[in-house]
Write an enzyme that holds these catalytic residues in place. Structure first.
Site, PDB file in Angstrom:
ATOM      1  N   LYS A   1     -58.627   6.306 -90.784  1.00 20.13           N
ATOM      2  CA  LYS A   1     -57.176   6.439 -90.583  1.00 20.13           C
ATOM      3  C   LYS A   1     -56.476   5.241 -91.223  1.00 20.13           C
ATOM      4  O   LYS A   1     -56.918   4.101 -91.049  1.00 20.13           O
ATOM      5  CB  LYS A   1     -56.869   6.448 -89.077  1.00 20.13           C
TER       6      LYS A   1
ATOM      7  N   LYS B   1     -52.121  -0.347 -90.154  1.00 17.53           N
ATOM      8  CA  LYS B   1     -51.827  -1.760 -90.417  1.00 17.53           C
ATOM      9  C   LYS B   1     -52.938  -2.629 -89.852  1.00 17.53           C
ATOM     10  O   LYS B   1     -53.284  -3.654 -90.427  1.00 17.53           O
ATOM     11  CB  LYS B   1     -50.515  -2.148 -89.734  1.00 17.53           C
TER      12      LYS B   1
ATOM     13  N   LYS C   1     -59.328  -0.313 -81.016  1.00 13.37           N
ATOM     14  CA  LYS C   1     -58.863  -1.653 -81.384  1.00 13.37           C
ATOM     15  C   LYS C   1     -59.848  -2.720 -80.906  1.00 13.37           C
ATOM     16  O   LYS C   1     -60.136  -3.666 -81.628  1.00 13.37           O
ATOM     17  CB  LYS C   1     -57.457  -1.903 -80.829  1.00 13.37           C
TER      18      LYS C   1
END
Ligand code: ADP
Ligand code: TRP
Length: 321
Positions: A189, A192, A110
């Site tokens: 992958k 969202k 992230k």
């Protein structure tokens, strides 16, 4: 046997969420005591828009029920309605080595994608450990990306038990191997947070737009192709009947797979696949009072269980004086 999993309301739920977590949870409804919840505290690590968070929380609840989760057969609630979890998070934080969190791929990925490295994002796995340990879950159905977080939970639970005496059940992750990671439009992958999803409940126009955006190579139709390396095929096979999947597989191997045609076929397949759930969801979204009632009852049930564990933990660590 207690089976538990949560999902973040950090955007529209997608087919990766469906295969990685929602479908296995719904399938497990009769196998044990099921705990399913919407993890809105986790979503705060990436969503700072009050309207979006509250709307997506209700929509995620409607999605789950529409896809077949029966609130009478499980405990179904919104994470923040059981504040005991935040107290347990703090207690567990003090037994969590910094290095254990530093090694988490999800955090590193992230941050690499440009999401701000806040303390919340870093300590996210401790909140997840509290989620799991508070309900003494045995099994945690998740996608492959969450396996490491369940391992972190196990490490924290073992450390707690060694420090303060047997308290927590040590949970196991459950990963369905054939759909461990559903690829996104770009082949990474589906997530969202990566903007590469196919939503479960898109309208027909948006669904078509998303499916047409699946990235494929530029090989001509007649060229033989490796189906397993093709993003479109890997999504197609999750939904198409087995016979049709085999036909398409043969077309890839022998030449003759036309991406444009297969994409249109996939749109139709997806539209039909979720038709009944879509109709049920429309009714649920129109009845917010019913949804709120289901979630309030679920929170009461969850809180009762949570308070038993938290009471024991407070006693074990010396917070009862
Ligand atoms: P996202 O990455 O889209 O934000 P979440 O982190 O909320 O999804 O994941 C919710 C559940 O769905 C988790 O169990 C996760 O492992 C699963 N999941 C998410 N994306 C995928 C995927 N592409 N393939 C399989 N499972 C997935
Ligand atoms: N971290 C999980 C995800 O992003 C969501 C989650 C939060 C979860 N708490 C959980 C999953 C407890 C399983 C069990 O997908």
């Amino acid at each position: 046997m207690k089976i538990l999993s949560g999902i973040q309301p950090s955007g529209k739920l997608h087919i990766g969420n469906y295969f990685g977590m929602m479908h296995p949870m719904i399938n497990n409804m009769d196998r044990g005591e099921l705990y399913a919840f919407i993890v809105n505290l986790h979503a705060l690590t990436s969503v700072q828009d009050r309207e979006a968070l509250s709307r997506d929380t209700m929509e995620a609840a409607a999605d789950f029920l529409a896809l077949g989760l029966d609130p009478e057969k499980c405990t179904f609630w919104v994470q923040s309605d059981v504040p005991e979890v935040t107290e347990l998070t703090w207690i567990l934080s003090n037994l969590t080595p910094f290095g254990l969190l530093e090694r988490c791929h999800s955090y590193k990925d992230k941050v690499a994608k440009g999401i701000a490295a806040s303390h919340g994002l870093f300590s996210y796995p401790v909140l997840m450990a509290a989620d799991i340990l508070l309900y003494q879950a045995n099994l945690v159905p998740v996608g492959k990306d969450q396996k490491q977080h369940v391992e972190v939970t196990r490490d924290i639970a073992i450390k707690f038990n060694n420090t303060y005496g047997e308290t927590f059940v040590i949970p196991e992750p459950v990963i369905e191997s054939d759909v461990a990671t559903v690829p996104g439009l770009d082949g990474q992958k589906m997530s969202k947070s990566y903007g590469n999803t196919i939503g479960i409940f898109l309208d027909e126009k948006a669904l078509k737009k998303n499916v047409m955006a699946i990235v494929t190579d530029s090989a001509p139709v007649e060229a033989p192709k490796d189906p397993d390396k093709c993003n479109l095929y890997n999504i197609f096979k999750l939904f198409a009947p087995q016979e049709r999947t085999q036909e398409v597989r043969d077309l890839y191997i022998n030449g003759g797979a036309a991406y444009g045609y297969l994409k249109l076929e996939l749109v139709d397949i997806l539209w039909e696949y979720f038709r009944a759930a879509r109709e049920k969801r429309d009714k649920l979204i129109a009845d917010q009072a019913y949804l709120r009632e289901v979630l309030a009852k679920g929170a009461d049930k969850a809180r009762e269980k949570a308070s038993v564990t938290l009471d024991l933990v407070r006693d074990r660590v010396g917070l009862k004086y």
